[in-house]
Design a protein around this motif. Structure first.
Motif, PDB file in Angstrom:
ATOM      1  N   VAL A  54       0.853  -1.192   0.000  1.00 47.58           N
ATOM      2  CA  VAL A  54       0.000   0.000   0.000  1.00 47.58           C
ATOM      3  C   VAL A  54       0.892   1.248   0.000  1.00 47.58           C
ATOM      4  N   LYS A  55       0.249   2.394  -0.178  1.00 48.90           N
ATOM      5  CA  LYS A  55       0.981   3.664  -0.304  1.00 48.90           C
ATOM      6  C   LYS A  55       1.923   3.873   0.897  1.00 48.90           C
ATOM      7  N   GLY A  56       3.173   4.189   0.573  1.00 45.39           N
ATOM      8  CA  GLY A  56       4.139   4.494   1.636  1.00 45.39           C
ATOM      9  C   GLY A  56       4.977   3.310   2.086  1.00 45.39           C
ATOM     10  N   VAL A  57       4.608   2.102   1.667  1.00 44.52           N
ATOM     11  CA  VAL A  57       5.394   0.919   2.042  1.00 44.52           C
ATOM     12  C   VAL A  57       6.641   0.837   1.156  1.00 44.52           C
ATOM     13  N   LYS A  58       7.777   0.532   1.766  1.00 41.73           N
ATOM     14  CA  LYS A  58       9.037   0.437   1.011  1.00 41.73           C
ATOM     15  C   LYS A  58       9.244  -0.989   0.511  1.00 41.73           C
ATOM     16  N   THR A  59       9.677  -1.080  -0.749  1.00 44.23           N
ATOM     17  CA  THR A  59       9.876  -2.413  -1.327  1.00 44.23           C
ATOM     18  C   THR A  59      11.240  -2.588  -2.003  1.00 44.23           C
ATOM     19  N   ARG A  60      11.998  -1.488  -2.147  1.00 43.81           N
ATOM     20  CA  ARG A  60      13.304  -1.577  -2.846  1.00 43.81           C
ATOM     21  C   ARG A  60      14.342  -0.735  -2.133  1.00 43.81           C
ATOM     22  N   LEU A  61      15.622  -1.036  -2.423  1.00 46.32           N
ATOM     23  CA  LEU A  61      16.703  -0.142  -2.007  1.00 46.32           C
ATOM     24  C   LEU A  61      16.791   0.971  -3.046  1.00 46.32           C
ATOM     25  N   ASN A  62      17.005   2.181  -2.577  1.00 44.97           N
ATOM     26  CA  ASN A  62      17.057   3.308  -3.507  1.00 44.97           C
ATOM     27  C   ASN A  62      18.486   3.513  -4.005  1.00 44.97           C
ATOM     28  N   THR A  63      18.905   2.651  -4.932  1.00 47.06           N
ATOM     29  CA  THR A  63      20.269   2.726  -5.453  1.00 47.06           C
ATOM     30  C   THR A  63      20.346   2.037  -6.816  1.00 47.06           C
ATOM     31  N   ASP A  64      21.359   2.420  -7.596  1.00 42.62           N
ATOM     32  CA  ASP A  64      21.624   1.728  -8.859  1.00 42.62           C
ATOM     33  C   ASP A  64      22.705   0.661  -8.701  1.00 42.62           C
ATOM     34  N   LYS A  66      24.745  -2.783  -7.688  1.00 40.18           N
ATOM     35  CA  LYS A  66      24.371  -4.195  -7.870  1.00 40.18           C
ATOM     36  C   LYS A  66      24.313  -4.879  -6.494  1.00 40.18           C
ATOM     37  N   VAL A  67      23.259  -4.531  -5.769  1.00 44.01           N
ATOM     38  CA  VAL A  67      23.123  -5.055  -4.407  1.00 44.01           C
ATOM     39  C   VAL A  67      21.746  -5.713  -4.222  1.00 44.01           C
ATOM     40  N   LEU A  68      21.698  -6.651  -3.289  1.00 47.15           N
ATOM     41  CA  LEU A  68      20.432  -7.300  -2.903  1.00 47.15           C
ATOM     42  C   LEU A  68      20.339  -7.284  -1.385  1.00 47.15           C
ATOM     43  N   ALA A  69      19.129  -7.031  -0.886  1.00 47.96           N
ATOM     44  CA  ALA A  69      18.911  -7.082   0.567  1.00 47.96           C
ATOM     45  C   ALA A  69      18.151  -8.359   0.903  1.00 47.96           C
ATOM     46  N   LEU A  70      18.837  -9.276   1.572  1.00 45.48           N
ATOM     47  CA  LEU A  70      18.173 -10.491   2.045  1.00 45.48           C
ATOM     48  C   LEU A  70      17.511 -10.165   3.382  1.00 45.48           C
ATOM     49  N   THR A  71      16.206 -10.419   3.470  1.00 45.66           N
ATOM     50  CA  THR A  71      15.513 -10.206   4.742  1.00 45.66           C
ATOM     51  C   THR A  71      14.846 -11.510   5.151  1.00 45.66           C
ATOM     52  N   PHE A  72      14.994 -11.864   6.409  1.00 39.91           N
ATOM     53  CA  PHE A  72      14.458 -13.134   6.913  1.00 39.91           C
ATOM     54  C   PHE A  72      13.485 -12.866   8.042  1.00 39.91           C
ATOM     55  N   ASP A  73      12.267 -13.383   7.908  1.00 40.45           N
ATOM     56  CA  ASP A  73      11.268 -13.212   8.953  1.00 40.45           C
ATOM     57  C   ASP A  73      11.320 -14.383   9.941  1.00 40.45           C
ATOM     58  N   ALA A  74      11.088 -14.045  11.203  1.00 42.48           N
ATOM     59  CA  ALA A  74      10.903 -15.048  12.258  1.00 42.48           C
ATOM     60  C   ALA A  74       9.564 -14.726  12.892  1.00 42.48           C
ATOM     61  N   CYS A  75       8.531 -15.502  12.493  1.00 46.16           N
ATOM     62  CA  CYS A  75       7.144 -15.100  12.749  1.00 46.16           C
ATOM     63  C   CYS A  75       6.629 -15.466  14.132  1.00 46.16           C
ATOM     64  N   ALA A 225      18.767  -6.105  -9.415  1.00 48.26           N
ATOM     65  CA  ALA A 225      19.553  -5.318  -8.461  1.00 48.26           C
ATOM     66  C   ALA A 225      18.623  -4.400  -7.680  1.00 48.26           C
ATOM     67  N   SER A 226      18.968  -4.160  -6.437  1.00 46.46           N
ATOM     68  CA  SER A 226      18.256  -3.292  -5.471  1.00 46.46           C
ATOM     69  C   SER A 226      16.987  -3.932  -4.903  1.00 46.46           C
ATOM     70  N   LYS A 260      22.587  -4.943   4.228  1.00 43.69           N
ATOM     71  CA  LYS A 260      21.483  -4.717   5.173  1.00 43.69           C
ATOM     72  C   LYS A 260      20.627  -3.570   4.662  1.00 43.69           C
ATOM     73  N   LEU A 261      19.373  -3.560   5.058  1.00 42.61           N
ATOM     74  CA  LEU A 261      18.474  -2.470   4.627  1.00 42.61           C
ATOM     75  C   LEU A 261      19.034  -1.100   4.994  1.00 42.61           C
ATOM     76  N   SER A 262      19.612  -1.012   6.190  1.00 44.29           N
ATOM     77  CA  SER A 262      20.036   0.305   6.690  1.00 44.29           C
ATOM     78  C   SER A 262      21.213   0.887   5.914  1.00 44.29           C
ATOM     79  N   GLU A 263      21.824   0.117   5.018  1.00 46.51           N
ATOM     80  CA  GLU A 263      22.958   0.637   4.250  1.00 46.51           C
ATOM     81  C   GLU A 263      22.523   1.576   3.135  1.00 46.51           C
ATOM     82  N   PHE A 264      21.225   1.593   2.815  1.00 49.54           N
ATOM     83  CA  PHE A 264      20.701   2.456   1.750  1.00 49.54           C
ATOM     84  C   PHE A 264      19.389   3.094   2.186  1.00 49.54           C
ATOM     85  N   ALA A 265      19.049   4.199   1.523  1.00 48.56           N
ATOM     86  CA  ALA A 265      17.683   4.697   1.663  1.00 48.56           C
ATOM     87  C   ALA A 265      16.764   3.705   0.956  1.00 48.56           C
ATOM     88  N   LEU A 266      15.488   3.696   1.347  1.00 51.73           N
ATOM     89  CA  LEU A 266      14.541   2.757   0.739  1.00 51.73           C
ATOM     90  C   LEU A 266      13.531   3.524  -0.122  1.00 51.73           C
TER      91      LEU A 266
END
Ligand SMILES: [Zn+2]
Length: 267
Positions: A54-64, A66-75, A225-226, A260-266
């Motif tokens: 939905v509006k305002g949710v972040k889904t990508r790293l804001n960069t060009d 060649k990086v990937l953010a692996l995120t792992f949920d522990a529910c 990428a991103s 990590k997510l925090s390494e870039f703006a989203l």
């Protein structure tokens, strides 16, 4: 022995509460004040959107880059409180950074494991909700899980786990991913008002840990990428780790870095 130990801890806790009333009061009253502000600002709103993006949710790293953010949920919860040791140990042995979204329920089920990895520099710990509920102002459900029912419940779901993580690690989370990733736009606005970003994903990496090894490999291999990739660290019986272990070395050879997510703006 266990009973005695429990009694001793309880006595210590009570002593601590009696001896430091000012500290307890200021923390609690601050939380109540913040909650009242959120209630008065959002309680009358009616949500229009519902989903993973939905509006305002972040889904990508804001960069060009060649990086990937692996995120792992522990529910957490009755079927979601496992720990995929092979997965996390692999990331550590290969020095692969990741962001771990952890619920309050999962922490309660795995206190020692949480303690071990939450202090590890490769990983950042983020907020997956106190009770792993979809984030709704009106009690909507996702995947059969009933969401929060009000603005007050949204606040509790978000803030109680943030404070729990802060208390255990010394770091307050920056990002919030609702249980199931489903939320409405009021949830996003409340998160932003509390200083958090709501993070979903752009690549479904294991579909709730139901993907076969082959499907996990395909999802990772095709990730642009991103991307923010959503996977799970709480289903050791899944094929997530195997798919990951067979793909990440190839992605590294292709020039991808894992961040990590925090390494870039989203975005
Ligand atoms: Zn989850």
């Amino acid at each position: 022995m266990k009973g005695d130990k429990g009694k001793t801890i309880l006595t210590l806790l009570i002593l601590l509460m009696i001896s430091s009333p000012l500290v307890m009061d200021s923390g609690q009253s601050q939380e109540i004040q913040t909650k009242e502000k959120i209630l008065s600002r959002f309680a009358d709103r009616v949500p229009k959107e519902w989903g993973e993006r939905v509006k305002g949710v972040k889904t990508r790293l804001n960069t060009d880059q060649k990086v990937l953010a692996l995120t792992f949920d522990a529910c957490g919860g009755p079927r979601g409180s496992g720990y995929d040791a092979m997965l996390i140990q692999y990331l550590e042995s290969e020095k692969i950074s990741a962001t771990l979204f952890i619920s309050g329920k999962w922490i309660d089920a795995n206190p020692e494991i949480f303690k071990k990895w939450s202090g590890h520099p490769l990983f950042e710990i983020e907020n997956h909700g106190f009770n792993h509920k979809p984030c709704s102002a009106v009690g909507r459900s996702a995947y059969g899980i009933v969401g929060t029912k009000s603005v007050g419940e949204i606040f509790n779901e978000m803030e109680r786990n943030a404070l729990k993580i802060q208390m255990l690690t010394g770091h307050k989370p920056k990002y919030y991913r609702p249980g199931t990733s489903y939320c409405d736009e009021i949830c996003v606005e409340i998160a932003n008002a509390l200083g958090y970003e709501v993070v979903s994903f752009s690549v479904r990496g294991d579909a709730g840990a139901t993907y076969s090894k082959k499907q996990v490999k395909e999802a990772l291999w095709n990730a642009p990428a991103s991307s923010i990739i959503l996977m799970h660290m709480n289903y050791p019986e899944s094929e997530t780790a195997e798919g990951l272990i067979e793909t990440l070395p190839e992605l590294k050879k292709r020039g991808f870095r894992f961040v990590k997510l925090s390494e870039f703006a989203l975005r």
